[in-house]
Design a protein around this motif. Structure first.
Motif, short mmCIF file in Angstrom:
data_model
loop_
_atom_site.label_atom_id
_atom_site.label_comp_id
_atom_site.label_asym_id
_atom_site.label_seq_id
_atom_site.Cartn_x
_atom_site.Cartn_y
_atom_site.Cartn_z
N GLY A 1 -22.00 -18.82 -39.11
CA GLY A 1 -22.48 -19.95 -39.90
C GLY A 1 -21.78 -21.25 -39.62
O GLY A 1 -22.04 -22.26 -40.29
N THR A 2 -20.88 -21.29 -38.63
CA THR A 2 -20.20 -22.54 -38.30
C THR A 2 -21.21 -23.59 -37.89
O THR A 2 -21.13 -24.74 -38.30
N LEU A 3 -22.18 -23.20 -37.06
CA LEU A 3 -23.29 -24.08 -36.68
C LEU A 3 -24.59 -23.36 -36.99
O LEU A 3 -24.64 -22.12 -36.99
N LEU A 4 -25.64 -24.14 -37.23
CA LEU A 4 -26.95 -23.53 -37.45
C LEU A 4 -27.48 -23.01 -36.12
O LEU A 4 -27.34 -23.66 -35.09
N LYS A 5 -28.09 -21.84 -36.16
CA LYS A 5 -28.68 -21.26 -34.96
C LYS A 5 -29.83 -22.16 -34.49
O LYS A 5 -30.62 -22.64 -35.29
N ARG A 6 -29.88 -22.39 -33.20
CA ARG A 6 -30.94 -23.21 -32.60
C ARG A 6 -31.64 -22.39 -31.53
O ARG A 6 -30.98 -21.71 -30.73
N SER A 7 -32.95 -22.46 -31.50
CA SER A 7 -33.70 -21.77 -30.46
C SER A 7 -33.60 -22.55 -29.16
O SER A 7 -33.32 -23.76 -29.17
N PHE A 8 -33.84 -21.87 -28.04
CA PHE A 8 -33.80 -22.54 -26.76
C PHE A 8 -34.86 -23.64 -26.72
O PHE A 8 -34.61 -24.74 -26.22
N ALA A 9 -36.03 -23.35 -27.29
CA ALA A 9 -37.10 -24.36 -27.33
C ALA A 9 -36.65 -25.59 -28.11
O ALA A 9 -36.92 -26.72 -27.69
N GLU A 10 -35.95 -25.39 -29.22
CA GLU A 10 -35.47 -26.53 -30.02
C GLU A 10 -34.46 -27.36 -29.25
O GLU A 10 -34.48 -28.59 -29.29
N GLU B 1 -27.08 -38.72 -37.87
CA GLU B 1 -26.15 -37.63 -38.11
C GLU B 1 -25.59 -37.09 -36.80
O GLU B 1 -26.34 -36.86 -35.85
N VAL B 2 -24.29 -36.87 -36.77
CA VAL B 2 -23.66 -36.15 -35.68
C VAL B 2 -23.86 -34.67 -35.96
O VAL B 2 -23.53 -34.19 -37.04
N ARG B 3 -24.45 -33.98 -34.97
CA ARG B 3 -24.76 -32.55 -35.14
C ARG B 3 -24.26 -31.76 -33.94
O ARG B 3 -24.12 -32.29 -32.85
N SER B 4 -24.08 -30.49 -34.17
CA SER B 4 -23.78 -29.54 -33.09
C SER B 4 -22.68 -30.02 -32.16
O SER B 4 -22.76 -29.86 -30.94
N ILE B 5 -21.64 -30.61 -32.72
CA ILE B 5 -20.53 -31.07 -31.87
C ILE B 5 -19.54 -29.91 -31.72
O ILE B 5 -19.02 -29.39 -32.70
N VAL B 6 -19.35 -29.51 -30.47
CA VAL B 6 -18.51 -28.34 -30.19
C VAL B 6 -18.04 -28.40 -28.74
O VAL B 6 -18.74 -28.91 -27.87
N VAL B 7 -16.82 -27.91 -28.53
CA VAL B 7 -16.31 -27.78 -27.17
C VAL B 7 -15.93 -26.31 -26.94
O VAL B 7 -15.63 -25.58 -27.88
N LYS B 8 -15.95 -25.93 -25.69
CA LYS B 8 -15.56 -24.56 -25.33
C LYS B 8 -14.10 -24.35 -25.73
O LYS B 8 -13.29 -25.28 -25.69
N THR C 1 -29.37 -24.84 -21.16
CA THR C 1 -28.83 -23.48 -21.25
C THR C 1 -27.39 -23.49 -21.72
O THR C 1 -27.00 -22.71 -22.60
N ASN C 2 -26.56 -24.37 -21.16
CA ASN C 2 -25.16 -24.47 -21.60
C ASN C 2 -25.06 -24.88 -23.06
O ASN C 2 -24.23 -24.35 -23.81
N ILE C 3 -25.87 -25.84 -23.47
CA ILE C 3 -25.87 -26.29 -24.87
C ILE C 3 -26.27 -25.14 -25.78
O ILE C 3 -25.61 -24.85 -26.78
N TYR C 4 -27.36 -24.47 -25.43
CA TYR C 4 -27.87 -23.34 -26.22
C TYR C 4 -26.78 -22.26 -26.37
O TYR C 4 -26.51 -21.80 -27.48
N ASP C 5 -26.18 -21.88 -25.27
CA ASP C 5 -25.16 -20.82 -25.32
C ASP C 5 -23.97 -21.23 -26.18
O ASP C 5 -23.48 -20.44 -27.00
#
Length: 173
Positions: A25-34, A67-74, A12-16
């Motif tokens: 468009g900074t990151l690609l949208k990801r579904s919760f299932a994904e 590949e490094v993907r979806s790297i983000v911090v609050k 949930t935290n990752i998804y949010d």
């Protein structure tokens, strides 16, 4: 600060967090299932008190590339070293698997230079990434991201036209 492999309870935290940056468009949208299906790809950072600070994923294309993907911090965690610690853990994971080529696409290349990444002038030199994600990106024909690689650019591909998967098995086997 603790950096660890993600658990399903982190989904949930990752998804949010990932989707908080998908609108522009900074990151690609990801579904919760994904996120749930791929939670084992993720590494997370949390404060000493257990507060989720950020995440990043390592996606394997094969023995030739990850590949490094979806790297983000609050936003409130920026400047505390969480991003660098996550990236370091992902690079270490790639090395543990024997993968010498790590790629990523970013709008903040300066952050990645100090970790040994360098720009790739022609994005088509990373066909696995192109075939996997770029076709689904809303910025496909107006990409403003910098392709980067740590290590050498692979001479093979399993998703794209460079060589077929059977040839990869012979090369890496």
């Amino acid at each position: 600060m603790l950096v660890r492999k993600a658990l399903l309870k982190d989904a949930t935290n990752i998804y949010d967090l990932v989707n908080s940056l998908s609108g522009d468009g900074t990151l690609l949208k990801r579904s919760f299932a994904e996120i749930c299906e791929n939670v084992r790809d993720f590494t997370v950072s949390e404060s000493d008190g257990g507060v989720f600070l950020g995440c990043g994923a390592l996606h394997f294309y094969g023995p030739h590339l990850c590949e490094v993907r979806s790297i983000v911090v609050k936003p409130e965690a920026k400047g505390q070293g969480a991003g660098g610690r996550i990236l370091g853990a992902l690079i270490e994971e790639a090395e543990e698997h024997g993968i010498q080529s790590v790629c990523l696409f970013t709008r903040i290349p300066d952050f990645f230079f100090k970790y040994g990444f360098r720009p790739v002038e022609d994005k088509t030199e990373l066909p696995d990434k192109i075939f996997k994600d770029c076709q689904n990106c809303p910025r496909l024909h107006r990409c403003d991201e910098v392709a980067m690689v740590r290590g050498r650019i692979p001479r093979i591909s399993i998703l794209g036209p460079k060589i077929e998967a059977e040839q990869l098995v012979r090369i890496s086997g």
